[in-house]
Design a protein around this motif. Structure first.
Motif, short mmCIF file in Angstrom:
data_model
loop_
_atom_site.label_atom_id
_atom_site.label_comp_id
_atom_site.label_asym_id
_atom_site.label_seq_id
_atom_site.Cartn_x
_atom_site.Cartn_y
_atom_site.Cartn_z
N THR A 263 0.88 -1.17 0.00
CA THR A 263 0.00 0.00 0.00
C THR A 263 0.91 1.21 0.00
O THR A 263 1.94 1.24 0.69
CB THR A 263 -0.96 -0.01 1.21
OG1 THR A 263 -1.89 1.07 1.09
CG2 THR A 263 -0.23 0.08 2.54
N GLU A 281 -5.55 5.23 0.10
CA GLU A 281 -4.43 5.34 -0.84
C GLU A 281 -4.70 6.54 -1.73
O GLU A 281 -5.63 6.54 -2.54
CB GLU A 281 -4.32 4.06 -1.67
CG GLU A 281 -3.97 2.84 -0.85
CD GLU A 281 -3.83 1.57 -1.67
OE1 GLU A 281 -2.96 0.75 -1.36
OE2 GLU A 281 -4.62 1.39 -2.63
N TYR A 340 -7.26 2.53 -3.42
CA TYR A 340 -8.43 1.99 -2.72
C TYR A 340 -8.41 2.37 -1.25
O TYR A 340 -7.41 2.88 -0.73
CB TYR A 340 -8.45 0.46 -2.87
CG TYR A 340 -8.55 0.01 -4.30
CD1 TYR A 340 -9.77 0.03 -4.98
CD2 TYR A 340 -7.42 -0.42 -5.00
CE1 TYR A 340 -9.86 -0.36 -6.31
CE2 TYR A 340 -7.51 -0.83 -6.32
CZ TYR A 340 -8.72 -0.80 -6.97
OH TYR A 340 -8.82 -1.19 -8.29
N VAL A 342 -8.10 0.91 2.29
CA VAL A 342 -7.46 -0.26 2.89
C VAL A 342 -8.03 -0.46 4.29
O VAL A 342 -8.26 0.52 5.01
CB VAL A 342 -5.94 -0.04 2.95
CG1 VAL A 342 -5.27 -1.12 3.78
CG2 VAL A 342 -5.35 0.01 1.56
N LYS A 355 -8.05 -4.50 0.49
CA LYS A 355 -8.36 -3.30 -0.28
C LYS A 355 -9.80 -3.46 -0.78
O LYS A 355 -10.10 -4.41 -1.49
CB LYS A 355 -7.40 -3.13 -1.45
CG LYS A 355 -5.95 -2.95 -1.04
CD LYS A 355 -5.07 -2.52 -2.22
CE LYS A 355 -3.63 -2.32 -1.78
NZ LYS A 355 -2.82 -1.66 -2.82
#
Length: 690
Positions: A263, A281, A340, A342, A355
Motif C-alpha cells: 500500500t 491510498e 483503494y 485499505v 483493499k
C-alpha cells in the motif's frame, strides 16, 4: 555539500506555504500539472440561473430543490439558515467546554508550540524501533531490513485504540504517506538513486501498529508489545469487491488478480466501530513511471491514465528502474491495484489487510464511518484532487457488536456489499450573488441542497451492478472517476477528510484549497466553492439522510485572513478568531467541538491544530491549540478528554534545503536530523480545554 536541485522549469502555485519539493513527492506535483478532470459537468452557476428563471426565490421563502430528483428532500433536511451572529452577541459569549484555552499566536518557530498551561512530548519518531531486534536509528546506516522493523517516514493518519482491560495502554496505528529522499539520505543524488535507497523507501511507507502507554507525566511512550507490526509498500493485501479478479487488475505476477503487494501514498483514515483501521491510498500515481517514449497501451487506457494523472514518463523516485511492477510499459495493470480504501485489523498481527474496491478507486484522502440507529454503516470518503468529488458508501450489511469471530467475519465484509454514491450539490442563491469574491449572499451564509447519485451496487463474492449506463461494474470500481463524471457530480475544491459528528450526525468535509478555481477553462466559483483563486479552503457542513440520497449543506467556515472580506467564520465575530488556512484532517472531542489540522497555511505561519465551536452563540469561534515546526504539516489529530496527539509530517521540507543543509533540526535539536514524529499534548492535573 551541494543542495539537491529542483526543476526550475516547473512553477509552483506559490499560494500556500507548501513547498515545491513537498508537492513533487507528496502529490506528484499535481498543482503544476493540468487538471485531470476535464468533464463538462454542469456548473453550479448554470443550475442557479435555471432556478432564478423559474423565480423560485419569489415565493416568500426558499424552495427546496433536490438536484437530480423529482421531489423535495426528506423531512430531516432544512434549508433555512440562522441569521449570522453579530459581534455584540458574541462579545459576552464564554468559550464552550473543551475550548477554554488561550489561543496560540501564528508563528514560524522550529518547534511544536502548544497553548499555555499544556505539556508536550514526542511519542515516537521516524526510525525508532517497532519490532524486536530493530536497531536504533542511525541516518548514516539505513537499510531496508532495518526500516522494516522501525517506525516509518512521514506519518500522516493516527488512530489510538484502547487495549481492553489495560487502562492507559493503546494501539497507535499510523500511516506513512510518502518518501522525500533528499530529506532521508545524506548525499542523495536525484539523478542516480540507488537500490539500497529504494529498499529503504519501500520499507518506510505503508502503515504501522505500535503499543503505547501513558507515562507518569501524562504523555505516551512506545512499548515493544505483541501487537506491534509494520505494513510496507510490498506487504501482501487481499483485493476484494467488484475489481478483484477482473482483467483490469490481473498481472503476470498475479494472474488471479486478487493479491496485491503493498500500500502506498496512504493519507488519512479512520477507526471503525468494529475496531479496525481504514486508510486511504491517495497519490499512488506518482510511484509509477516508464522510460521516455514508451508507447501507450491503447487509446482507452491512455484516457483512463490521464484521468488519474498517470504519465508514461520517468517517475521522480524512479522505482520503475528497480522493480518492473512500477513500470507502466512492462506492467500496465499494476497501477490499477492502488487507489483503494485499505482495512487493517490491528488486533491480529497475522491477518492480511484488504483493499475494498466496492468503495471505488480514486485518490482517497481517507474514509470514516457513521452508523445509523438501525445499524446501517455509511462510509464517507473524498477524492483529494482539484475539481474532484465527494462520495459515500451505504452498506447492505448491518454492524454486529462484539469481538467474536462471527462478528469480525461479518464486519470485515461490511465495506464489500452496498451502494457507492457521488455527490451533486445545488443552491437557490442567485448566480449574480456568487461572483468569485467570497462575499456573502443576501441570506447571510452559503447554503443549499443536494443528492447522492448512485454509481455501483456491490454484493457478496464480488458480484456487482453498474448504475451508470455504458459503464460496467468492473469499470465503475476501477475507474470510478469516469463513472462519476458521467453521473454529473459536482466539482469541489479538493475534498479531503470527512467526519460525522457523533452527537448530531452532521457530516463535515475539509475542502483544502483550489487556486485553479475560476481560471481560464476551469469552473468558476459556486455556492459551495465561493471563491476564485481559492488559497485557503473551507469547511462544508452536511445534514445528511445517511442511508438515503438527499441532504442539505452550508459552509461552516470560509477560511483565510479574518480581516479579509472573503472569509466567514460561521457568523462569529471575526476579530475574535484564530486565522485558519488550508484545512486538512478533522476530529471531534467529547464536547462536540470540531478540531481541524492544516496543511499548507497560506497566511505566512506554521501549520497548526484548531478547535471550532459548532453550536449556539459561539458557532464559528475558532481557536488555535498548537503549531508544528518549520516546513511541517499537522496531520492525524486524536482528541480525547485528557490527551491530544498529532502527527508532525515533513518537518523542515523546504525548496532550498536538504538533509545536508537542513532548515529544521526538530525534534532532536542541536545537530540532529529532522524526523517526522507523533507528539502528545496534555494538561497536568486537568482535561483538555476545560
Amino acid at each position: 555539500m551541494a543542495l539537491v536541485p529542483l526543476n526550475l522549469l516547473v512553477t509552483h502555485d506559490g499560494k500556500s506555504k507548501r513547498q515545491h519539493v513537498t508537492c513533487v513527492h507528496k502529490c506528484g506535483d499535481a498543482c503544476s500539472k493540468p487538471v485531470p478532470n476535464t468533464s463538462d459537468n454542469e456548473y453550479f452557476g448554470d443550475i442557479a440561473k435555471a432556478v432564478s428563471r423559474r423565480s423560485v426565490l419569489q415565493a416568500g421563502g426558499m424552495a427546496v430543490l433536490a438536484v437530480g430528483a423529482g421531489s423535495a428532500l426528506a423531512a430531516c433536511s432544512n434549508t433555512s439558515q440562522p441569521a449570522p451572529t453579530t459581534s455584540s452577541s458574541t462579545a459576552a459569549a464564554q468559550p464552550p467546554a473543551g475550548m477554554n484555552f488561550a489561543s496560540v499566536a501564528p508563528n514560524s518557530e522550529d518547534a511544536v508550540v502548544v497553548a499555555d498551561g499544556y505539556e508536550q512530548a514526542v511519542v515516537i519518531s521516524w526510525g525508532d524501533p517497532v519490532l524486536p531486534g530493530a536497531p536504533q536509528f542511525d541516518v548514516t546506516k539505513q537499510t531496508g531490513a532495518a526500516q522494516r522493523a522501525q517506525f516509518g517516514f512521514n506519518n500522516d493518519f493516527a488512530g489510538l485504540l484502547p487495549v481492553e482491560g489495560q487502562p492507559g495502554r493503546f494501539l497507535l496505528v499510523t500511516n506513512f504517506e510518502y518518501a522525500t529522499p533528499q530529506f532521508m539520505f545524506p548525499g542523495y543524488d536525484p539523478d542516480a538513486p540507488t537500490r539500497d535507497q529504494f529498499d529503504v523507501e519501500i520499507a518506510a511507507m505503508g502503515m504501522g501498529v505500535v503499543e503505547v502507554e501513558r507515562t507518569p507525566e501524562g504523555g505516551l511512550r512506545p512499548v515493544m508489545g505483541r501487537y506491534n507490526r509494520r505494513i510496507t509498500a510490498d506487504s501482501p493485501f487481499t483485493l476484494t469487491g467488484p475489481a478483484a479478479g477482473t482483467p483490469f487488475v490481473k498481472t503476470a505476477a498475479d494472474p488471479d488478480g486478487g493479491t496485491v503487494l503493498g500500500t502506498i501514498a496512504n493519507c488519512a483514515g479512520g477507526v471503525t466501530p468494529w475496531g479496525t483501521v481504514l486508510s486511504g491510498e491517495e497519490n499512488f500515481h506518482a510511484y509509477f513511471g516508464a522510460p521516455e517514449g514508451s508507447p501507450a497501451p491503447g487509446p482507452v487506457d491512455a484516457d483512463r491514465n490521464d484521468r488519474y494523472g498517470i504519465a508514461l514518463e520517468p517517475s521522480e523516485l524512479q522505482w520503475e528502474t528497480f522493480d518492473p511492477r512500477f513500470d507502466l510499459a512492462a506492467s500496465p495493470n499494476e497501477v490499477n491495484r492502488f487507489g483503494y480504501v485499505v482495512e487493517l485489523n490491528p488486533w491480529d498481527p497475522a491477518s492480511t489487510p484488504v483493499k475494498h474496491s466496492a468503495l471505488g478507486r480514486f485518490k482517497h484522502e481517507g474514509a470514516n464511518i457513521h452508523v445509523t440507529s438501525d445499524g446501517t454503516v455509511v462510509a464517507y470518503t473524498g477524492d483529494d484532487e482539484r475539481f474532484d468529488y465527494m462520495y459515500k458508501f451505504v452498506s447492505t450489511r448491518k454492524v454486529q457488536p462484539g469481538t467474536s469471530a462471527a462478528a469480525m467475519t461479518n464486519n470485515m465484509a461490511i465495506l464489500d456489499e452496498g451502494t457507492l454514491y457521488v455527490a451533486k450539490l445545488s443552491s437557490d442563491i442567485p448566480a449574480a450573488e456568487i461572483d468569485g469574491s467570497g462575499e456573502l449572499p443576501a441570506t447571510g451564509s452559503f447554503s443549499g441542497t443536494g443528492t447522492w447519485l448512485p454509481l455501483l451496487r456491490s454484493g457478496p463474492d464480488g458480484q456487482a451492478e453498474s448504475l451508470i449506463d455504458g459503464i460496467t461494474a468492473a469499470e465503475a470500481a476501477v475507474f470510478t472517476r469516469m463513472a462519476a463524471d458521467k453521473a454529473g457530480a459536482t466539482k469541489m475544491d479538493r475534498p479531503e477528510d470527512f467526519e460525522a459528528d457523533p452527537k448530531t450526525g452532521k457530516v463535515y468535509v475539509a475542502l483544502t484549497n483550489n487556486t485553479k478555481r475560476g481560471t481560464d477553462g476551469e469552473p468558476p466559483a459556486d455556492a459551495s466553492n465561493p471563491r476564485n483563486d481559492n488559497k485557503s479552503g473551507q469547511i462544508l457542513e452536511i445534514t445528511d439522510d445517511h442511508a438515503g440520497t438527499s441532504f442539505t449543506w452550508d459552509l461552516l467556515l470560509v477560511c483565510g485572513d479574518p480581516a479579509a472580506a472573503d472569509t466567514y467564520y460561521g457568523g462569529f465575530d471575526k476579530t475574535k478568531v484564530s486565522p485558519i488556512s488550508c484545512p486538512d484532517n478533522l476530529a471531534f472531542d467529547s464536547h462536540g467541538n470540531l478540531w481541524i489540522s492544516t496543511d499548507g497555511n497560506a497566511l505566512d505561519s506554521n501549520d497548526g491544530l484548531f478547535a471550532v465551536a459548532l453550536d449556539g452563540p459561539n458557532r464559528g469561534e475558532t481557536k488555535q491549540f498548537l503549531t508544528v515546526p518549520l516546513g511541517a504539516e499537522t496531520c492525524g489529530p486524536v482528541i480525547t478528554d485528557d490527551l491530544v496527539t498529532v502527527c508532525v509530517q515533513h518537518p523542515g521540507e523546504n525548496d532550498e534545503n536538504s538533509i545536508d543543509s537542513p532548515q529544521s533540526r526538530w525534534p532532536e535539536g542541536g545537530n540532529g536530523t529532522a524526523r517526522p514524529s507523533v507528539v502528545a499534548v496534555w494538561k497536568s492535573g486537568g482535561n483538555i480545554g476545560v
